[in-house]
Design a protein around this motif. Structure first.
Motif, PDB file in Angstrom:
ATOM      1  N   ASP A  54      45.870 -37.132  19.562  1.00 40.13           N
ATOM      2  CA  ASP A  54      45.402 -35.831  20.064  1.00 40.13           C
ATOM      3  C   ASP A  54      45.974 -35.575  21.454  1.00 40.13           C
ATOM      4  OD1 ASP A  54      43.583 -34.884  17.966  1.00 40.13           O
ATOM      5  OD2 ASP A  54      42.394 -36.652  18.464  1.00 40.13           O
ATOM      6  N   ASN A  62      40.332 -28.628  20.678  1.00 41.37           N
ATOM      7  CA  ASN A  62      40.777 -29.614  19.693  1.00 41.37           C
ATOM      8  C   ASN A  62      39.602 -30.447  19.148  1.00 41.37           C
ATOM      9  OD1 ASN A  62      42.953 -31.197  18.327  1.00 41.37           O
ATOM     10  ND2 ASN A  62      42.084 -32.818  19.611  1.00 41.37           N
ATOM     11  N   HIS A  92      43.306 -29.695  12.125  1.00 34.02           N
ATOM     12  CA  HIS A  92      44.450 -30.507  12.512  1.00 34.02           C
ATOM     13  C   HIS A  92      44.486 -31.915  11.924  1.00 34.02           C
ATOM     14  CE1 HIS A  92      41.464 -32.309  15.191  1.00 34.02           C
ATOM     15  NE2 HIS A  92      42.327 -33.227  15.569  1.00 34.02           N
ATOM     16  N   HIS A 145      46.437 -36.627  12.437  1.00 29.34           N
ATOM     17  CA  HIS A 145      45.931 -37.981  12.187  1.00 29.34           C
ATOM     18  C   HIS A 145      46.389 -38.552  10.845  1.00 29.34           C
ATOM     19  CE1 HIS A 145      43.815 -37.331  15.824  1.00 29.34           C
ATOM     20  NE2 HIS A 145      43.038 -36.395  15.326  1.00 29.34           N
TER      21      HIS A 145
HETATM   22 FE   FE2 Z   1      41.913 -35.107  16.537  1.00 26.91          FE
END
Ligand code: FE2
Ligand code: FES
Lengths: 170, 433
Positions: free
Chosen positions: B368, B212, B218, B223
């Motif tokens: 996360d 990640n 992502h 986010h």
């Molecule tokens: Fe992140």
């Protein structure tokens, strides 16, 4: 946790604490518990500071903290929670906290400082228990606006341990 | 949340079958046998980051860490050397040092009083008359077990619990460039990693955490709340709008590289909230004095690395993170800002930035962590068997710098990481990579 304000003579019990201040602290706790973010934010004065240190004797100028939010960052934190896509609080944790052992630690023309212990039950995937010492500094000079939160410091009992995600309001 | 799915154990030489060029088998995140194999092959036999030299600046300074499951002491001896020692009394195994950090020239075991120097040597055994002369003569063999290999690069101390294997330089390969890039932002070439490590418990597999860190795909989703409510991203997270690359550096290391975009903008401190020079006068002056105006400008434009150094060190721009695998579904991430020695005006800002972004309450990493936990929960479903890593697979370009993709959302870093992972776990007995 032995900050200067705590070593001074402690006025015994909640007797020295104005009931309006005590109610204000319970309101603050309940708004945080119930994820009423904007209402919680409205309790803060313009120079507010929300601090969650990593150790009892930390100095925020040289030591990293879990949270060190000035007023602007408090606003950002609340705005992020309000988006509905703050995944770590979507849906918000179910929470109830007990605020106990209230002691008046300090008083000046402008503010009162109250120390207390708290236990917070948080349910998300599992039940978690958080506990610690919280120091509230509340400004009392503006009768129009009522009490305003100037500083909230949260010393977690397990601040030294690896902590699970805690995106809720402590 | 931490319950673990048990699956048929992979045969040691079958690990290869769990990784394909564009996909990876779900069991790599959940299988306890895979986890044990990783602890042995990656965390015992390979090189892992243990500490930064600035954490133990003076003789006697120490910090305690873990390599895999094993408790270690990282100390600076009287000789000025950094020692990495098993934190286990040589008498009956008591964990000797129980503080996270401190200063001590010796460690005295509270159980029966054996005392060791901070370089590991046994210096005192109480009530020695109970031991034979023969035994006492062999006392020098009863020190704390040192990590067989210890080396450093740019102040980052790495250790291996195996006596044989490739050198640290070979292990780091192209990743040394990322450390250099970070150190170029220091007037002295040094860092100060003493602000304290934020410890964050992730309920996901350690590889999920490190993948990640270099996932350029992502951010727009995970986010979204930050960009929506707080501030725009430093540069757009829409891959087609920016020149941000992802790169498999080889040897398991990988990165998201903002350099092309920053160079194109030719603007200083885009990576540091676009802080104007006037806000950092002492730092700017120290940098110009050390590196000259041209290199200083370049360093300020280029900024820090965003590089994952296999297996456990993440140069997270101006943060340093390392991970510690606890169980197949549980990992601790440690984060601290990469402070620049003596540059208080800069460092205070850095503390506030780290708190804002990182750790269990951070605007970024909390989410996360949440997404990682849900990933681990999802993997309890055993179908489909494979996780897809195909994004950008046909547009990867092989360059001297590694395998690059000009679309930051490509899963190039993860593909590189998995190929390396399989080659380490699958290597013949005695071949440590
Ligand atoms: Fe992140
Ligand atoms: S176990 Fe340490 S002295 Fe006995």
């Amino acid at each position: 946790m032995t900050s200067a304000t705590e070593t001074g003579s402690v006025r015994t019990g909640a007797v020295g604490i104005d009931p309006a201040i005590e109610s204000f602290l319970y309101l603050e706790a309940r708004l945080a518990d119930e994820a009423r973010y904007s209402e919680w934010e409205a309790l803060w004065d313009d120079d507010g500071l929300y601090w969650v240190p990593m150790s009892p004797d930390a100095d925020p100028n040289t030591d990293l903290s879990y949270v060190y939010d000035n007023r602007r960052r408090i606003r950002s934190r609340v705005a992020q929670l309000n988006t509905g896509s703050r995944h770590s609080q979507t849906p918000p944790s179910m929470m109830r906290r007990l605020l106990t052992n209230l002691e008046l630690l300090d008083r000046d023309d402008d503010t009162v400082t109250v120390g207390s212990n708290f236990v917070l039950y948080e349910y998300r995937y599992d039940m978690s228990v958080w506990a610690g010492r919280v120091i509230h500094r509340v400004r009392t000079t503006d009768p129009e606006r009522g009490p305003r939160l100037v500083a909230k410091t949260v010393h977690l009992v397990n601040a030294g341990a690896p902590l699970p995600t805690m995106a809720f309001l402590l | 949340m931490t319950e673990v799915e048990t699956r048929p154990a992979p045969r040691r030489n079958g690990v290869r079958d769990l990784v394909r060029p564009d996909r990876v088998h779900g069991s790599v995140y959940t299988d306890p046998e895979v986890f044990e194999l990783e602890l042995e092959r990656i965390y015992r036999q390979g090189w892992v980051f243990v500490a930064h030299e600035s954490e133990v600046p003076e003789p006697g300074d120490y910090v305690t860490r873990r390599i895999g499951r094993e408790p270690m002491i990282v100390s600076r001896g009287r000789d000025g050397k950094v020692h990495v020692l098993a934190n286990r009394c040589a008498h009956r195994g008591n964990r000797l040092c129980n503080a996270e950090r401190g200063n001590s020239t010796t460690f005295r075991c509270p159980y029966h009083g054996w005392t060791f120097k901070n370089d590991g040597a046994l210096v005192a055994v109480p009530m020695r008359t109970g031991y034979s002369e023969e035994f006492l003569a062999r006392r020098s063999e009863l020190g704390l077990a040192p990590a067989p290999r210890v080396d450093e690069y740019g102040g980052f101390v790495f250790a291996s619990l195996s006596p044989d294997g490739i050198s640290l330089r070979e292990h780091l390969g192209r990743a040394t460039g990322a450390i250099d890039r970070l150190l170029a932002l220091s007037p002295t070439g040094g860092l100060d990693l003493r602000a304290g490590w934020m410890k964050h418990r992730h309920f996901s597999n350690w590889k999920m955490v490190i993948e990640n860190n270099v996932d350029g795909y992502h951010a727009l989703f995970t986010h979204q709340s930050v960009y929506e409510a707080v501030r725009e991203a430093k540069v757009s997270h829409v891959p087609s709008k920016v020149e941000v690359y992802v790169r498999d550096l080889g040897d398991g290391h990988s990165e998201i590289d903002y350099l092309p975009e920053y160079s194109r903008l030719d603007e200083e401190f885009v990576w540091f909230g676009r802080a104007p020079r006037e806000k950092l006068p002492r730092y700017v002056a120290a940098m110009e004095e050390a590196h000259g105006p041209e290199d200083t400008h370049k360093a300020f434009v280029v900024g820090p690395p965003h590089t994952m150094i296999f297996p456990n060190l993440f140069l997270a721009e101006m943060n340093i993170m390392f991970v510690e695998p606890l169980a197949p579904g549980e990992t601790i991430a440690y984060t601290t800002p990469a402070l620049i020695p003596g540059m208080d005006e800069l460092n205070t800002r850095m503390l506030r930035r780290t708190e804002g972004a990182m750790g269990p309450a951070g605007f970024l990493i909390a989410d996360d962590g949440e997404i990682g936990a849900r990933n681990q929960l999802g993997l309890a479903a055993r179908s489909p068997e494979w996780l897809m890593l195909a994004r950008g697979a046909t547009t990867d370009v092989h360059e001297d710098s590694g395998t690059v993709n000009h679309d930051k959302s490509s899963e190039t870093p993860q593909r590189g990481l998995w190929q390396h992972w399989a080659s380490v776990l699958d290597a013949p007995e005695g071949v440590n990579r």
